[in-house]
Motif scaffolding. Sequence first.
Motif, PDB file in Angstrom:
ATOM      1  N   ILE A 203       6.265 -10.428 -13.382  1.00  0.00           N
ATOM      2  CA  ILE A 203       6.376  -9.024 -12.714  1.00  0.00           C
ATOM      3  C   ILE A 203       5.061  -8.538 -12.253  1.00  0.00           C
ATOM      4  CG2 ILE A 203       8.137  -8.073 -14.537  1.00  0.00           C
ATOM      5  CD1 ILE A 203       6.042  -6.917 -15.794  1.00  0.00           C
ATOM      6  N   LYS A 204       4.101  -9.510 -12.283  1.00  0.00           N
ATOM      7  CA  LYS A 204       2.792  -8.993 -11.601  1.00  0.00           C
ATOM      8  C   LYS A 204       2.870  -9.323 -10.152  1.00  0.00           C
ATOM      9  CE  LYS A 204      -2.143 -10.271 -11.514  1.00  0.00           C
ATOM     10  NZ  LYS A 204      -3.027 -11.347 -11.988  1.00  0.00           N
ATOM     11  N   PRO A 205       2.624  -8.158  -9.524  1.00  0.00           N
ATOM     12  CA  PRO A 205       2.565  -8.266  -8.054  1.00  0.00           C
ATOM     13  C   PRO A 205       1.342  -8.979  -7.558  1.00  0.00           C
ATOM     14  CG  PRO A 205       1.689  -5.892  -8.623  1.00  0.00           C
ATOM     15  CD  PRO A 205       1.952  -6.721  -9.916  1.00  0.00           C
ATOM     16  N   ASP A 206       1.646  -9.826  -6.370  1.00  0.00           N
ATOM     17  CA  ASP A 206       0.547 -10.623  -5.920  1.00  0.00           C
ATOM     18  C   ASP A 206      -0.404  -9.974  -5.038  1.00  0.00           C
ATOM     19  OD1 ASP A 206       1.775 -12.984  -7.040  1.00  0.00           O
ATOM     20  OD2 ASP A 206       3.280 -13.091  -5.668  1.00  0.00           O
ATOM     21  N   TYR A 207       0.033  -9.098  -4.457  1.00  0.00           N
ATOM     22  CA  TYR A 207      -0.924  -8.314  -3.114  1.00  0.00           C
ATOM     23  C   TYR A 207      -0.322  -6.911  -2.863  1.00  0.00           C
ATOM     24  CZ  TYR A 207       3.362  -9.118  -0.582  1.00  0.00           C
ATOM     25  OH  TYR A 207       4.699  -8.910   0.046  1.00  0.00           O
ATOM     26  N   ALA A 208      -1.186  -6.016  -2.588  1.00  0.00           N
ATOM     27  CA  ALA A 208      -0.727  -4.773  -2.154  1.00  0.00           C
ATOM     28  C   ALA A 208      -1.200  -4.517  -0.661  1.00  0.00           C
ATOM     29  CB  ALA A 208      -1.823  -3.693  -2.980  1.00  0.00           C
ATOM     30  N   ASN A 209      -0.386  -3.755   0.157  1.00  0.00           N
ATOM     31  CA  ASN A 209      -0.343  -3.309   1.540  1.00  0.00           C
ATOM     32  C   ASN A 209      -1.267  -2.073   1.673  1.00  0.00           C
ATOM     33  OD1 ASN A 209       1.225  -5.640   2.440  1.00  0.00           O
ATOM     34  ND2 ASN A 209       2.866  -4.002   1.974  1.00  0.00           N
ATOM     35  N   LEU A 210      -2.835  -2.362   1.899  1.00  0.00           N
ATOM     36  CA  LEU A 210      -3.621  -1.119   1.572  1.00  0.00           C
ATOM     37  C   LEU A 210      -3.661  -0.442   3.165  1.00  0.00           C
ATOM     38  CD1 LEU A 210      -5.617   0.635   0.202  1.00  0.00           C
ATOM     39  CD2 LEU A 210      -7.610  -0.987   0.888  1.00  0.00           C
ATOM     40  N   GLU A 211      -3.432   0.746   3.104  1.00  0.00           N
ATOM     41  CA  GLU A 211      -3.595   1.652   4.576  1.00  0.00           C
ATOM     42  C   GLU A 211      -5.089   1.983   4.727  1.00  0.00           C
ATOM     43  OE1 GLU A 211      -0.727   4.454   6.376  1.00  0.00           O
ATOM     44  OE2 GLU A 211      -2.126   5.537   5.451  1.00  0.00           O
ATOM     45  N   GLY A 214      -6.471   3.648   9.453  1.00  0.00           N
ATOM     46  CA  GLY A 214      -5.484   3.617  10.567  1.00  0.00           C
ATOM     47  C   GLY A 214      -4.659   2.373  10.327  1.00  0.00           C
ATOM     48  N   SER A 215      -4.972   1.408   9.776  1.00  0.00           N
ATOM     49  CA  SER A 215      -4.261  -0.021   9.725  1.00  0.00           C
ATOM     50  C   SER A 215      -3.984  -0.472   8.419  1.00  0.00           C
ATOM     51  CB  SER A 215      -5.200  -1.203  10.487  1.00  0.00           C
ATOM     52  OG  SER A 215      -6.100  -1.452   9.733  1.00  0.00           O
ATOM     53  N   VAL A 216      -3.129  -1.326   8.306  1.00  0.00           N
ATOM     54  CA  VAL A 216      -2.755  -2.053   6.997  1.00  0.00           C
ATOM     55  C   VAL A 216      -3.162  -3.329   6.811  1.00  0.00           C
ATOM     56  CG1 VAL A 216      -0.707  -2.576   5.616  1.00  0.00           C
ATOM     57  CG2 VAL A 216      -0.263  -0.563   6.954  1.00  0.00           C
ATOM     58  N   VAL A 217      -3.942  -3.531   5.571  1.00  0.00           N
ATOM     59  CA  VAL A 217      -4.542  -4.835   5.307  1.00  0.00           C
ATOM     60  C   VAL A 217      -4.123  -5.184   4.038  1.00  0.00           C
ATOM     61  CG1 VAL A 217      -6.517  -4.655   6.584  1.00  0.00           C
ATOM     62  CG2 VAL A 217      -6.510  -3.630   4.247  1.00  0.00           C
ATOM     63  N   ILE A 218      -3.594  -6.701   3.870  1.00  0.00           N
ATOM     64  CA  ILE A 218      -3.204  -7.388   2.798  1.00  0.00           C
ATOM     65  C   ILE A 218      -4.322  -7.593   1.687  1.00  0.00           C
ATOM     66  CG2 ILE A 218      -2.054  -9.058   1.538  1.00  0.00           C
ATOM     67  CD1 ILE A 218      -0.443  -9.181   4.158  1.00  0.00           C
ATOM     68  N   VAL A 219      -4.541  -6.877   0.277  1.00  0.00           N
ATOM     69  CA  VAL A 219      -5.501  -7.038  -0.569  1.00  0.00           C
ATOM     70  C   VAL A 219      -4.826  -7.424  -1.842  1.00  0.00           C
ATOM     71  CG1 VAL A 219      -7.197  -5.684   0.617  1.00  0.00           C
ATOM     72  CG2 VAL A 219      -5.568  -4.624  -0.971  1.00  0.00           C
ATOM     73  N   ASN A 220      -5.917  -7.826  -2.859  1.00  0.00           N
ATOM     74  CA  ASN A 220      -5.629  -8.035  -4.291  1.00  0.00           C
ATOM     75  C   ASN A 220      -5.246  -6.628  -4.919  1.00  0.00           C
ATOM     76  OD1 ASN A 220      -5.910  -8.249  -7.125  1.00  0.00           O
ATOM     77  ND2 ASN A 220      -6.535 -10.296  -6.690  1.00  0.00           N
ATOM     78  N   VAL A 232       4.842   0.088   0.871  1.00  0.00           N
ATOM     79  CA  VAL A 232       5.293  -0.803   0.269  1.00  0.00           C
ATOM     80  C   VAL A 232       6.949  -1.162   1.229  1.00  0.00           C
ATOM     81  CG1 VAL A 232       6.980  -1.562  -1.891  1.00  0.00           C
ATOM     82  CG2 VAL A 232       4.658  -0.276  -2.147  1.00  0.00           C
ATOM     83  N   LYS A 233       7.042  -2.387   1.488  1.00  0.00           N
ATOM     84  CA  LYS A 233       8.049  -2.551   2.307  1.00  0.00           C
ATOM     85  C   LYS A 233       9.378  -2.968   1.561  1.00  0.00           C
ATOM     86  CE  LYS A 233       4.915  -4.391   5.818  1.00  0.00           C
ATOM     87  NZ  LYS A 233       4.216  -5.783   6.292  1.00  0.00           N
ATOM     88  N   PRO A 234      10.417  -3.012   2.238  1.00  0.00           N
ATOM     89  CA  PRO A 234      11.792  -3.451   1.496  1.00  0.00           C
ATOM     90  C   PRO A 234      11.559  -4.922   0.705  1.00  0.00           C
ATOM     91  CG  PRO A 234      12.243  -2.371   3.523  1.00  0.00           C
ATOM     92  CD  PRO A 234      10.950  -2.446   3.578  1.00  0.00           C
ATOM     93  N   GLU A 236       9.722  -5.920  -1.493  1.00  0.00           N
ATOM     94  CA  GLU A 236       8.405  -5.997  -2.126  1.00  0.00           C
ATOM     95  C   GLU A 236       8.347  -5.304  -3.616  1.00  0.00           C
ATOM     96  OE1 GLU A 236       5.413  -6.531   1.584  1.00  0.00           O
ATOM     97  OE2 GLU A 236       5.507  -4.633   0.666  1.00  0.00           O
ATOM     98  N   LYS A 237       7.422  -5.922  -4.406  1.00  0.00           N
ATOM     99  CA  LYS A 237       7.161  -5.554  -5.615  1.00  0.00           C
ATOM    100  C   LYS A 237       6.173  -4.017  -5.473  1.00  0.00           C
ATOM    101  CE  LYS A 237       7.649  -9.342  -8.357  1.00  0.00           C
ATOM    102  NZ  LYS A 237       6.666 -10.570  -9.144  1.00  0.00           N
ATOM    103  N   ILE A 238       6.403  -2.748  -6.211  1.00  0.00           N
ATOM    104  CA  ILE A 238       5.444  -1.700  -6.140  1.00  0.00           C
ATOM    105  C   ILE A 238       4.054  -2.549  -6.923  1.00  0.00           C
ATOM    106  CG2 ILE A 238       4.882   0.631  -6.790  1.00  0.00           C
ATOM    107  CD1 ILE A 238       7.589   0.287  -5.029  1.00  0.00           C
ATOM    108  N   PRO A 239       3.018  -2.497  -6.242  1.00  0.00           N
ATOM    109  CA  PRO A 239       1.891  -3.167  -6.838  1.00  0.00           C
ATOM    110  C   PRO A 239       1.089  -2.190  -8.032  1.00  0.00           C
ATOM    111  CG  PRO A 239       1.399  -2.565  -4.781  1.00  0.00           C
ATOM    112  CD  PRO A 239       2.793  -2.219  -4.915  1.00  0.00           C
ATOM    113  N   LEU A 240       1.054  -0.774  -7.635  1.00  0.00           N
ATOM    114  CA  LEU A 240       0.396   0.207  -8.545  1.00  0.00           C
ATOM    115  C   LEU A 240       1.205   1.207  -8.914  1.00  0.00           C
ATOM    116  CD1 LEU A 240      -2.149  -1.146  -6.051  1.00  0.00           C
ATOM    117  CD2 LEU A 240      -3.315  -0.528  -8.352  1.00  0.00           C
TER     118      LEU A 240
END
Length: 703
Positions: A203-211, A214-220, A232-234, A236-240
């Motif tokens: 169940i652990k999410p591997d990443y989060a799409n951080l805004e 003005g842009s979205v970056v993939i982070v731990n 969170v896109k369709p 994907e796991k909710i990371p937090l």
Amino acid sequence: MKEIILELEGLNCANCAAKIEKLTKDIDGVDDVSLDFISKKLKVKVESQEKTKNIIDEIKTIVKRLEPDVIVVERDEHDYSYAQGHSHDHGYVKKEDIMKIIFSGILFILPWLLKLEGTPKFIVYLFAYIVVGLEIIIRAFRNLMAGQPFDEYFLMTVATLGAFIIGEYPEGVAVMLFYQIGELFQGLAVNHSRKSISSLLDIKPDYANLEKNGSVVIVNPAEVHVGDYIIVKPGEKIPLDGVIVEGKSSVDTSNITGESVPRTVSAGDVILSGFINNEGLLKIEVTKEFKESTVSKILDLVENASSKKAPTENFITKFARYYTPIVVYTALAIGLIPPLLLGYDIRDWAYRAFVFLVISCPCALVISIPLGFFGGIGGASKVGILTKGGNYLEGLNDVDTMVFDKTGTITKGTFKVTDIIAYNGFTREEVLRLAAYAEVYSNHPIGLSIVEAYGDTIDKNRISDYKEIAGKGIEVNIDGEKIIIGNKKLFDDNSIPIEELDSIGTVAYIGKGNIHVGTIVVSDELKEGVVEDIKAIKSQGVKEIIMLSGDNEETAKKVGELVGIDKVYGNLLPQDKVNIFEQIMEENHGKVAFVGDGVNDAPVLARADIGIAMGGLGSDAAIEAADIVIMTDEIGKISTAMKIAKNTKRIVSQNIVLALAIKTIVLVLGAIGKATMWEAVFADVGVSIIAILNSIRALKIEK
């Protein structure tokens, strides 16, 4: 005091794990140590930060000596490596091990095929023995030098070398060969069991799409902080954990709650890490750091569960400590006493002693029983039942009294107007309007529910002289006329006769002037299916069910009768609940469980033999105070937990009976000269494999 966490990658020997734990405990500066064979994590509490490096180095030396192929890796406190759906191990099956077994097997049958005798036969069998057994002999010698003789390496070495000494070359090779094959399959079985458990906790999410800017970056996920926005896109796991600020979707909550029905969410809704977004794009404001998120807490709780051992596990650990030395010394007595004192054939009795040595390793019990309990804990977590340890899971089998809090546990904890009765020419609508105007300033759940039921705009300019009378109700002027709303005591004080109403809900009488104009019943609804759920709990062997409530005695008793509860205590303040619960525990000889909402009931949850928190979804207090957390607020999950506990206990008991029965039978047959080393090998590694595979069944959930 500092805790260091080391992962022992490739650790598959339970006996070696126990030795590593014992030797680590003896290191200077170590306060406490726990090695979890399932997750392969060694948790060490050290007395001071300065000694940490030296302690880690000593641990690595110990591990290298006992298990040269095991790699020691330092882990962060919140690095749930075993629960991520993959393993860092380099596999239990090495190509060279398989090649050794195949080559030794060919050499083993060669003398029989070529009909070799004498010295050629001895040389071929000796070569086969060295190929398959050299590594084991080296390990046995190392452990002997380290003062750790009683392990399978030592036992197998003595037994097989002894077989060669008395001329039983084929059996000496066969024991080592089939022991290696058994170990190979045992490693596969343990690996399969670990993977089965790990897959339940993936169940652990591997990443989060951080805004960001003005842009979205993939982070731990650990790099995201409270107040940040994530997308969170369709799929994907909710990371937090957070609150939805934009978007609408349906989410799969089964990873956390065990419920398969998707839940619809939209802006303003709280959403938890571990949920899976099914369709829409969601923008979420983060409300908790990753280490405080629901996923982290669940993984931490389940991972640490195996460190709290069940009584059966503790018994087996102690049993194994004495079992192997006793069997070894018995083998020594069998091999020496009859030949030396009674003149019997030394070859025959030495062979019997070697059979004893082969069978004296308690691996089947040491490995399979922790796997069984952890399988039960992992399986329960899959259906939204979090158990903090094997001791609590096993303890559920002994519960004969279960005590429930009422509000939020038996009932929904949400008050609603369920009946309105009008008198003296007034209509129901007029009664509700007067009551809503009278209660508009009240913060009491009863008043709030009346205002909500009215649902129309309230002109507060029409209200004057508002007065709350403690324990009785409210007096107020509406359009210059005196209105009262409250209980019978308030109407007695104002000398107004009323039409009394008997109800399971809270009754509010409404008066205008000097007459009783109406009655409103506000009820806390029972949870759906609660009657059937209570019956299901009783069917699991609970003899008495008790309810504690802050409501008045009569209301509480009526709820108890409706639901099928044996005994009810009403009019209880929070401190009264603890006192009554203490009384109940003194009167009962079996275990007493308490079921509450985990927030207001923390003192009683902590005092119970087993505390069960309902509706622990996102509740820090519930997870902290209880021993078992039901992630939804369904009482039916309690009977499911009890079924899982019984199933786990049954599987563990089967493993104990199977292992001890077969070992005892072969030991007796070996002592009287009727069992060979072939049967002894089966009684050792063969039984281990069967027991481990049986433990995997604990993952099966009976709903």
